[in-house]
Design an enzyme around this catalytic site. Structure first.
Site, PDB file in Angstrom:
ATOM      1  N   SER A 269    -139.196 -31.656 -31.090  1.00  0.00           N
ATOM      2  CA  SER A 269    -137.857 -32.199 -30.810  1.00  0.00           C
ATOM      3  C   SER A 269    -137.785 -33.612 -31.371  1.00  0.00           C
ATOM      4  CB  SER A 269    -137.658 -32.262 -29.295  1.00  0.00           C
ATOM      5  OG  SER A 269    -136.503 -33.005 -28.990  1.00  0.00           O
ATOM      6  N   TYR A 282    -140.055 -34.487 -20.549  1.00  0.00           N
ATOM      7  CA  TYR A 282    -139.821 -33.719 -21.781  1.00  0.00           C
ATOM      8  C   TYR A 282    -140.397 -34.476 -22.977  1.00  0.00           C
ATOM      9  CZ  TYR A 282    -137.061 -31.113 -25.277  1.00  0.00           C
ATOM     10  OH  TYR A 282    -136.650 -30.351 -26.343  1.00  0.00           O
TER      11      TYR A 282
HETATM   12  N1  LIG Z   1    -131.526 -27.222 -27.427  1.00  0.00           N
HETATM   13  C1  LIG Z   1    -131.781 -28.362 -28.058  1.00  0.00           C
HETATM   14  O1  LIG Z   1    -130.892 -29.225 -28.217  1.00  0.00           O
HETATM   15  C2  LIG Z   1    -133.143 -28.632 -28.595  1.00  0.00           C
HETATM   16  C3  LIG Z   1    -133.334 -29.722 -29.446  1.00  0.00           C
HETATM   17  C4  LIG Z   1    -134.602 -29.977 -29.956  1.00  0.00           C
HETATM   18  C5  LIG Z   1    -135.654 -29.136 -29.651  1.00  0.00           C
HETATM   19  N2  LIG Z   1    -135.458 -28.072 -28.820  1.00  0.00           N
HETATM   20  C6  LIG Z   1    -136.618 -27.239 -28.529  1.00  0.00           C
HETATM   21  O2  LIG Z   1    -136.348 -25.923 -28.998  1.00  0.00           O
HETATM   22  C7  LIG Z   1    -137.025 -24.980 -28.179  1.00  0.00           C
HETATM   23  C8  LIG Z   1    -136.039 -23.938 -27.701  1.00  0.00           C
HETATM   24  O3  LIG Z   1    -135.043 -24.596 -26.952  1.00  0.00           O
HETATM   25  P1  LIG Z   1    -133.620 -23.926 -26.625  1.00  0.00           P
HETATM   26  O4  LIG Z   1    -132.671 -25.010 -26.388  1.00  0.00           O
HETATM   27  O5  LIG Z   1    -133.310 -22.892 -27.629  1.00  0.00           O
HETATM   28  O6  LIG Z   1    -133.974 -23.287 -25.201  1.00  0.00           O
HETATM   29  P2  LIG Z   1    -133.298 -22.110 -24.376  1.00  0.00           P
HETATM   30  O7  LIG Z   1    -133.387 -22.505 -22.943  1.00  0.00           O
HETATM   31  O8  LIG Z   1    -131.960 -21.722 -24.931  1.00  0.00           O
HETATM   32  O9  LIG Z   1    -134.307 -20.882 -24.655  1.00  0.00           O
HETATM   33  C9  LIG Z   1    -135.650 -20.988 -24.289  1.00  0.00           C
HETATM   34  C10 LIG Z   1    -136.239 -19.600 -24.161  1.00  0.00           C
HETATM   35  O10 LIG Z   1    -137.594 -19.764 -23.731  1.00  0.00           O
HETATM   36  C11 LIG Z   1    -137.869 -18.859 -22.684  1.00  0.00           C
HETATM   37  N3  LIG Z   1    -138.929 -19.412 -21.850  1.00  0.00           N
HETATM   38  C12 LIG Z   1    -138.852 -20.443 -20.975  1.00  0.00           C
HETATM   39  N4  LIG Z   1    -140.028 -20.645 -20.375  1.00  0.00           N
HETATM   40  C13 LIG Z   1    -140.890 -19.722 -20.886  1.00  0.00           C
HETATM   41  C14 LIG Z   1    -142.244 -19.418 -20.651  1.00  0.00           C
HETATM   42  N5  LIG Z   1    -142.980 -20.093 -19.754  1.00  0.00           N
HETATM   43  N6  LIG Z   1    -142.801 -18.401 -21.365  1.00  0.00           N
HETATM   44  C15 LIG Z   1    -142.077 -17.700 -22.251  1.00  0.00           C
HETATM   45  N7  LIG Z   1    -140.772 -17.916 -22.497  1.00  0.00           N
HETATM   46  C16 LIG Z   1    -140.186 -18.930 -21.816  1.00  0.00           C
HETATM   47  C17 LIG Z   1    -136.557 -18.703 -21.951  1.00  0.00           C
HETATM   48  O11 LIG Z   1    -136.530 -17.493 -21.215  1.00  0.00           O
HETATM   49  C18 LIG Z   1    -135.561 -18.731 -23.097  1.00  0.00           C
HETATM   50  O12 LIG Z   1    -135.329 -17.449 -23.621  1.00  0.00           O
HETATM   51  C19 LIG Z   1    -137.686 -25.790 -27.041  1.00  0.00           C
HETATM   52  O13 LIG Z   1    -139.034 -26.009 -27.339  1.00  0.00           O
HETATM   53  C20 LIG Z   1    -136.920 -27.080 -27.047  1.00  0.00           C
HETATM   54  O14 LIG Z   1    -137.670 -28.140 -26.555  1.00  0.00           O
HETATM   55  C21 LIG Z   1    -134.227 -27.804 -28.299  1.00  0.00           C
END
Ligand SMILES: NC(=O)c1ccc[n+]([C@@H]2O[C@H](COP(=O)([O-])OP(=O)(O)OC[C@H]3O[C@@H](n4cnc5c(N)ncnc54)[C@H](O)[C@@H]3O)[C@@H](O)[C@H]2O)c1
Length: 394
Positions: A269, A282
């Site tokens: 991130s 985080y």
């Molecule tokens: N959304 C953002 O703005 C953003 C920005 C930068 C980085 N990220 C990173 O991208 C990645 C995905 O984020 P997102 O926003 O798409 O999240 P999200 O919440 O939309 O999806 C996350 C998925 O991970 C699954 N999950 C959660 N805990 C788990 C576990 N212990 N084991 C297996 N699966 C698990 C959930 O069921 C879900 O399907 C993360 O690592 C997040 O830190 C997100």
């Protein structure tokens, strides 16, 4: 023994039976196969075609000796034939089917012939795990990699959403396949089982995308030790566990094929590059992830395993931000975090204005970074920012 069949023998078979093109392989150890004594009886099984090429491996107890026997026999096989065997028979262990793609593999193991779309994508027939692949960034990454020909394993805690996306991908009838595994990335046994299920289904592992992550914001007064531990377990320890069990398979592949590169990719991130106010649990886990990436990269490059992080900016269109009930836009509007904002659009505009590119990060932006990482052989240990200019490296 069965552990070593999965963690050593099957990925080695995938490499040893491949010539130009890397094969897809699967162990079938149904009861009817386990009781077969010899090639003649194997040929009587109804799913084995008369013309099938079968190679019998005599040694079946010591995994290293199975591989030695196999290497000698495959040399002799390829001396007299151009095509690879369709099956390897290991008495009492099962039959390993070998095919150019996952659809043909299904057919070899008894599935009916149907009309399929042949494509030639950027990651054609590579075996890719996407953790947290049921929705959000992970779901989008899984879809785009599948569209580019990858065999995708969607690994997630959320079985309903994971099965839904897997079914939708397979309904496109391509020669590559998607497969769902219920997995919890913070649990070692679950991660080990996820990797084993992948190897048993497709025969190996080329790319793992450690994407599953959770965010619970809060300053020091609000953050409980329990929530801090939960976030650290998923975001930081989860990445370690994925790398640990994935690397074991990738090392075997490197041992049995020269110049074969594989990838461990963490979805980090922009909060892994710069502190995040009242969001330290985080940001801390994500900063730590970059330390893991750099250290794993040094350890694993001798095995041609590249390890990199991708650091996306905010995914405003994804559920974390845009969910109409729990999304961050609604939460920030209600909490009055953005001075003067009266609507969700106001809050969104405030955040978009902080990005030089003027918009949030999208799945395609992240996937372009993933392609760069996979296609590049001369880079490892990097944190690739995909932030529309919001974070610039020093
Ligand atoms: N959304 C953002 O703005 C953003 C920005 C930068 C980085 N990220 C990173 O991208 C990645 C995905 O984020 P997102 O926003 O798409 O999240 P999200 O919440 O939309 O999806 C996350 C998925 O991970 C699954 N999950 C959660 N805990 C788990 C576990 N212990 N084991 C297996 N699966 C698990 C959930 O069921 C879900 O399907 C993360 O690592 C997040 O830190 C997100």
């Amino acid at each position: 023994m069965s552990n070593l069949i999965t963690s050593l023998v099957i990925p080695a078979i995938r490499m040893l039976t491949s010539r130009e093109k890397i094969m897809t392989v699967r162990l079938d150890n149904r009861e009817e196969i386990l009781s077969v004594e010899n090639e003649e009886d194997l040929r009587k099984l109804n799913f084995i075609k008369k013309s099938a090429g079968i190679l019998v491996v005599d040694e079946t107890t010591d995994p290293e000796e199975i591989l030695e026997d196999l290497e000698v026999k495959l040399c002799a096989w390829f001396d007299s034939r151009i095509v690879h065997p369709d099956y390897l028979f290991l008495k009492g262990v099962g039959v390993v089917a070998i095919a150019e793609n996952a659809y043909l593999l299904d057919v070899l193991l008894g599935a009916p012939l149907v009309e399929v779309k042949e494509i030639s994508g950027r990651v054609q027939d590579k075996i890719v795990i996407v953790t947290g692949g049921a929705q959000g960034f992970g779901g989008g990454i899984a879809e785009l990699l599948y569209a580019q020909g990858a065999n995708v394993v969607i690994a997630d805690l959320n079985e309903e959403a994971g099965v839904k996306i897997t079914t939708a991908l397979n309904a496109t009838m391509q020669t590559n396949k998607a497969f769902f595994v219920k997995a919890n990335v913070s649990d070692p046994e679950s991660v080990e089982a996820m990797i084993a299920a992948t190897v048993n289904y497709f025969g190996g592992l080329d790319v793992i995308i450690s994407n599953a992550g959770i965010l619970r914001a809060g300053g020091l007064d609000e953050m409980s030790p329990e929530v801090f531990s939960l976030m650290t377990d998923v975001n930081y320890k989860g990445y370690f566990l994925c790398a640990k069990y994935a690397a074991a398979i990738m090392k075997v592949q490197a041992r049995f094929r020269e110049n074969y590169y594989t990838d461990i990719i963490q979805i980090n991130s922009k909060s892994g590059l710069k502190g995040s106010n009242r969001n330290f649990a985080y940001a801390g886990g994500k900063f730590g992830g970059i330390g893991l990436t750099q250290s794993f990269a040094m350890e694993l490059m001798p095995h041609r395993i590249k390890v990199n992080s991708v650091c996306p900016g905010n995914f405003f269109e994804g559920p974390l931000w845009s969910d109409p009930e729990k999304g961050l836009f609604v939460q920030y509007l209600k909490a009055g975090k953005v001075p003067g904002a009266k609507t969700i659009e106001d809050v969104k505009a405030f955040y978009e204005a902080q990005v030089p590119a003027g918009r949030g990060c999208r799945v395609i932006d992240v996937v372009r970074a993933i392609f760069y990482i996979i296609e590049q052989e001369y880079e490892t240990g990097q944190a690739v920012p995909v932030t529309g200019g919001q974070n610039m490296l020093n």
